[in-house]
Design a protein around this motif. Sequence first.
Motif, mmCIF file in Angstrom:
data_model
loop_
_atom_site.group_PDB
_atom_site.id
_atom_site.type_symbol
_atom_site.label_atom_id
_atom_site.label_comp_id
_atom_site.label_asym_id
_atom_site.label_seq_id
_atom_site.Cartn_x
_atom_site.Cartn_y
_atom_site.Cartn_z
ATOM 1 N N ARG A 9 -41.237 -4.502 -33.077
ATOM 2 C CA ARG A 9 -39.669 -4.848 -33.555
ATOM 3 C C ARG A 9 -39.443 -6.046 -33.207
ATOM 4 O O ARG A 9 -38.856 -6.913 -33.692
ATOM 5 C CB ARG A 9 -39.111 -3.874 -33.043
ATOM 6 C CG ARG A 9 -39.243 -2.353 -33.566
ATOM 7 C CD ARG A 9 -38.126 -1.367 -33.085
ATOM 8 N NE ARG A 9 -38.754 -0.064 -33.207
ATOM 9 C CZ ARG A 9 -38.550 1.012 -32.124
ATOM 10 N NH1 ARG A 9 -37.560 0.511 -31.283
ATOM 11 N NH2 ARG A 9 -39.041 2.104 -32.347
ATOM 12 N N LEU A 10 -39.787 -6.500 -31.864
ATOM 13 C CA LEU A 10 -39.006 -7.750 -31.382
ATOM 14 C C LEU A 10 -39.619 -8.720 -32.108
ATOM 15 O O LEU A 10 -39.165 -9.858 -32.395
ATOM 16 C CB LEU A 10 -39.496 -7.662 -29.883
ATOM 17 C CG LEU A 10 -38.616 -6.957 -28.869
ATOM 18 C CD1 LEU A 10 -39.157 -7.065 -27.341
ATOM 19 C CD2 LEU A 10 -37.319 -7.669 -28.771
ATOM 20 N N ALA A 11 -41.154 -8.850 -32.331
ATOM 21 C CA ALA A 11 -41.847 -9.737 -33.242
ATOM 22 C C ALA A 11 -41.040 -10.237 -34.488
ATOM 23 O O ALA A 11 -41.030 -11.614 -34.935
ATOM 24 C CB ALA A 11 -43.265 -9.536 -33.190
ATOM 25 N N ARG A 12 -40.370 -8.920 -35.032
ATOM 26 C CA ARG A 12 -40.018 -9.163 -36.301
ATOM 27 C C ARG A 12 -38.658 -10.107 -36.082
ATOM 28 O O ARG A 12 -37.968 -10.660 -36.923
ATOM 29 C CB ARG A 12 -39.538 -8.137 -36.957
ATOM 30 C CG ARG A 12 -40.620 -7.375 -37.630
ATOM 31 C CD ARG A 12 -40.492 -6.232 -38.629
ATOM 32 N NE ARG A 12 -41.240 -5.057 -37.845
ATOM 33 C CZ ARG A 12 -40.746 -3.786 -37.553
ATOM 34 N NH1 ARG A 12 -39.702 -3.526 -37.922
ATOM 35 N NH2 ARG A 12 -41.606 -3.155 -37.244
ATOM 36 N N PHE A 13 -38.051 -10.078 -34.848
ATOM 37 C CA PHE A 13 -36.711 -10.727 -34.600
ATOM 38 C C PHE A 13 -37.250 -12.392 -33.897
ATOM 39 O O PHE A 13 -37.753 -12.168 -32.852
ATOM 40 C CB PHE A 13 -35.997 -10.054 -33.459
ATOM 41 C CG PHE A 13 -34.867 -10.940 -33.061
ATOM 42 C CD1 PHE A 13 -33.761 -11.161 -33.745
ATOM 43 C CD2 PHE A 13 -35.124 -11.728 -31.882
ATOM 44 C CE1 PHE A 13 -32.676 -12.059 -33.197
ATOM 45 C CE2 PHE A 13 -34.141 -12.498 -31.542
ATOM 46 C CZ PHE A 13 -33.013 -12.739 -32.215
ATOM 47 N N GLY A 14 -37.276 -13.090 -34.868
ATOM 48 C CA GLY A 14 -37.348 -14.574 -34.349
ATOM 49 C C GLY A 14 -38.814 -14.786 -33.938
ATOM 50 O O GLY A 14 -39.192 -15.847 -33.414
ATOM 51 N N GLY A 15 -39.852 -13.745 -34.227
ATOM 52 C CA GLY A 15 -41.081 -14.227 -33.820
ATOM 53 C C GLY A 15 -41.538 -13.981 -32.503
ATOM 54 O O GLY A 15 -42.471 -14.570 -32.088
ATOM 55 N N LEU A 16 -40.605 -13.456 -31.648
ATOM 56 C CA LEU A 16 -40.803 -13.506 -30.470
ATOM 57 C C LEU A 16 -41.500 -12.223 -29.682
ATOM 58 O O LEU A 16 -41.139 -11.115 -30.288
ATOM 59 C CB LEU A 16 -39.508 -13.538 -29.573
ATOM 60 C CG LEU A 16 -38.694 -14.746 -29.329
ATOM 61 C CD1 LEU A 16 -37.520 -14.546 -28.571
ATOM 62 C CD2 LEU A 16 -39.601 -16.027 -28.831
ATOM 63 N N SER B 246 -32.627 -5.838 -26.975
ATOM 64 C CA SER B 246 -33.149 -5.749 -25.551
ATOM 65 C C SER B 246 -34.614 -5.500 -25.550
ATOM 66 O O SER B 246 -35.406 -5.344 -26.811
ATOM 67 C CB SER B 246 -32.762 -4.247 -25.273
ATOM 68 O OG SER B 246 -32.875 -3.862 -24.015
ATOM 69 N N LEU B 247 -35.282 -5.851 -24.232
ATOM 70 C CA LEU B 247 -36.616 -5.821 -23.874
ATOM 71 C C LEU B 247 -37.093 -4.420 -24.212
ATOM 72 O O LEU B 247 -38.193 -4.090 -24.490
ATOM 73 C CB LEU B 247 -36.640 -6.388 -22.638
ATOM 74 C CG LEU B 247 -36.882 -7.857 -22.539
ATOM 75 C CD1 LEU B 247 -36.911 -8.466 -20.885
ATOM 76 C CD2 LEU B 247 -38.005 -8.700 -23.217
ATOM 77 N N MET B 248 -36.411 -3.522 -24.106
ATOM 78 C CA MET B 248 -36.430 -1.895 -23.848
ATOM 79 C C MET B 248 -35.953 -1.365 -25.352
ATOM 80 O O MET B 248 -35.043 -1.777 -25.864
ATOM 81 C CB MET B 248 -35.929 -1.416 -22.774
ATOM 82 C CG MET B 248 -36.232 -1.694 -21.364
ATOM 83 S SD MET B 248 -37.845 -1.653 -20.930
ATOM 84 C CE MET B 248 -38.208 0.250 -20.866
ATOM 85 N N PRO B 249 -36.659 -0.300 -25.636
ATOM 86 C CA PRO B 249 -36.252 0.170 -26.907
ATOM 87 C C PRO B 249 -35.016 0.686 -26.941
ATOM 88 O O PRO B 249 -34.350 1.282 -25.897
ATOM 89 C CB PRO B 249 -37.192 1.218 -27.187
ATOM 90 C CG PRO B 249 -38.504 0.858 -26.510
ATOM 91 C CD PRO B 249 -38.000 0.085 -25.239
#
Length: 142
Positions: free
Chosen positions: A24-31, A106-109
């Motif tokens: 999910r995070l990777a979809r945000f800004g590729g991070l 957030s780093l956490m879900p």
Amino acid sequence: MAFEMPLFQALRRLQQAGEVHAKRLARFGGLMPMQLMVLQVLASETRMTASVLSSRVSLTAATLSGLLDRLEERGLLQRQRDDRDRRRQWLLISDAGRDLIQQAPSLMPPEFNQRFAALADWERHSLTAALLRAAELCGEMD
């Protein structure tokens, strides 16, 4: 050995949840989560060296170096030579990096954050301490 199976299953569930959220995070800004964490740590300081950052985010110098290269290529952090000691290099978050983490999830879900926040204060502290202790038992990890 009675605890081996339930402990392994719990660790595996945590790993799976982490992997799902990382996607999910990777979809945000590729991070990736570690990249976001590095930017958040850098944002909390004026500047820091790679060795200090390495200990703060629990990554080896070699792993951190590649991660920093990718963040620098994207313009999210800057490296600056020390004026007095040219061997020392300072890491600073760029304006683009600061903008990105302000918008980042957030780093956490979110589900975990909601459930965790609903716990009693003593339980949040206890759970955090237990997870930190479990991480210590795993030894040095990258």
